[in-house]
Design a protein around this motif. Sequence first.
Motif, PDB file in Angstrom:
ATOM      1  N   GLN A 213     -40.929  16.037  23.010  1.00  0.00           N
ATOM      2  CA  GLN A 213     -40.492  17.055  23.972  1.00  0.00           C
ATOM      3  C   GLN A 213     -41.117  16.808  25.340  1.00  0.00           C
ATOM      4  O   GLN A 213     -40.437  16.880  26.376  1.00  0.00           O
ATOM      5  CB  GLN A 213     -40.876  18.446  23.467  1.00  0.00           C
ATOM      6  CG  GLN A 213     -40.473  19.576  24.415  1.00  0.00           C
ATOM      7  CD  GLN A 213     -40.878  20.943  23.886  1.00  0.00           C
ATOM      8  OE1 GLN A 213     -41.099  21.118  22.690  1.00  0.00           O
ATOM      9  NE2 GLN A 213     -40.989  21.904  24.777  1.00  0.00           N
ATOM     10  N   VAL A 214     -42.421  16.520  25.349  1.00  0.00           N
ATOM     11  CA  VAL A 214     -43.109  16.237  26.616  1.00  0.00           C
ATOM     12  C   VAL A 214     -42.511  14.998  27.270  1.00  0.00           C
ATOM     13  O   VAL A 214     -42.283  14.967  28.487  1.00  0.00           O
ATOM     14  CB  VAL A 214     -44.622  16.051  26.366  1.00  0.00           C
ATOM     15  CG1 VAL A 214     -45.313  15.516  27.622  1.00  0.00           C
ATOM     16  CG2 VAL A 214     -45.250  17.363  25.925  1.00  0.00           C
ATOM     17  N   SER A 216     -39.483  13.824  26.958  1.00  0.00           N
ATOM     18  CA  SER A 216     -38.153  14.167  27.471  1.00  0.00           C
ATOM     19  C   SER A 216     -38.237  14.951  28.767  1.00  0.00           C
ATOM     20  O   SER A 216     -37.455  14.729  29.704  1.00  0.00           O
ATOM     21  CB  SER A 216     -37.374  14.963  26.430  1.00  0.00           C
ATOM     22  OG  SER A 216     -37.172  14.207  25.252  1.00  0.00           O
ATOM     23  N   GLU A 217     -39.189  15.868  28.820  1.00  0.00           N
ATOM     24  CA  GLU A 217     -39.375  16.668  30.047  1.00  0.00           C
ATOM     25  C   GLU A 217     -39.790  15.783  31.213  1.00  0.00           C
ATOM     26  O   GLU A 217     -39.325  15.969  32.341  1.00  0.00           O
ATOM     27  CB  GLU A 217     -40.414  17.764  29.806  1.00  0.00           C
ATOM     28  CG  GLU A 217     -39.919  18.866  28.898  1.00  0.00           C
ATOM     29  CD  GLU A 217     -41.016  19.864  28.524  1.00  0.00           C
ATOM     30  OE1 GLU A 217     -42.169  19.698  28.996  1.00  0.00           O
ATOM     31  OE2 GLU A 217     -40.734  20.813  27.757  1.00  0.00           O
ATOM     32  N   ARG A 218     -40.657  14.835  30.935  1.00  0.00           N
ATOM     33  CA  ARG A 218     -41.055  13.894  31.988  1.00  0.00           C
ATOM     34  C   ARG A 218     -39.855  13.090  32.485  1.00  0.00           C
ATOM     35  O   ARG A 218     -39.678  12.884  33.687  1.00  0.00           O
ATOM     36  CB  ARG A 218     -42.111  12.916  31.461  1.00  0.00           C
ATOM     37  CG  ARG A 218     -43.507  13.470  31.368  1.00  0.00           C
ATOM     38  CD  ARG A 218     -44.434  12.318  30.996  1.00  0.00           C
ATOM     39  NE  ARG A 218     -45.820  12.708  30.923  1.00  0.00           N
ATOM     40  CZ  ARG A 218     -46.803  11.840  30.711  1.00  0.00           C
ATOM     41  NH1 ARG A 218     -46.507  10.553  30.518  1.00  0.00           N
ATOM     42  NH2 ARG A 218     -48.052  12.242  30.658  1.00  0.00           N
ATOM     43  N   ALA A 220     -36.770  13.939  32.431  1.00  0.00           N
ATOM     44  CA  ALA A 220     -35.853  14.804  33.173  1.00  0.00           C
ATOM     45  C   ALA A 220     -36.335  14.993  34.610  1.00  0.00           C
ATOM     46  O   ALA A 220     -35.534  15.038  35.545  1.00  0.00           O
ATOM     47  CB  ALA A 220     -35.737  16.161  32.468  1.00  0.00           C
TER      48      ALA A 220
END
Length: 223
Positions: A213-214, A216-218, A220
């Motif tokens: 998740q982290v 993917s957020e990075r 994005a």
Amino acid sequence: MSEPIKIDIWSDIACPWCYIGKRKFEAGSGLFAGAGDGRDVEVEYHSFELSPDTPVDFDGSEIDFLSGHKGLPAEQVEQMLERVTGIASSVGLDYDFDHLKHTNTVKAHELLHFAKANGKQLELAERLFRAYFVEGRHVGRIADLADLAAEVGLDREAALQALESEQYLEDVRADQATAGEYGINGVPFFVIDGKYGVSGAQDAQTFAQVLEQVWSERAAVTA
């Protein structure tokens, strides 16, 4: 190539769930890294004392200590330890509570900061956990700790000097103060990328999912 995801882990050498959590996190971070594209983590250990009032040389067994500390009948404590031993075994750890030497861990925490300053913190954390839970070695006395430091390639005399002078005690206290600011009242506690907290010895898949998740957020943010 992205920067590794920083993992700050609050733990105590005398915490059986911390060693179990270490193995589960390693499995989870392995799953995460296995997905490729430069996925990686950077781990740093931080100090947390579960029983800071424990004497260096506790006269009694682990059952004696926990019975007194938690106010539980010895039979109930024995059942608890059997359960923990079984869970540890499931992640490849052979706990030996019969020979465990309960002790104060503040010096072990000081040594972990010394090891961090000398690029060997992860190796020493593993060595201390194994010495305590598997090998029945003493991890509270300065001389014994210096021996363990030497076993992972640290300078024994420098380790002795650091422990005797309490060179890293302020760093231990700073970690504990930060734990208080974060509201951490139990370990293991994992702070992932400075913003996500994961409490306890979660399953490997849980750690892998949080790391993904982290990641993917990075991605994005930089897209």
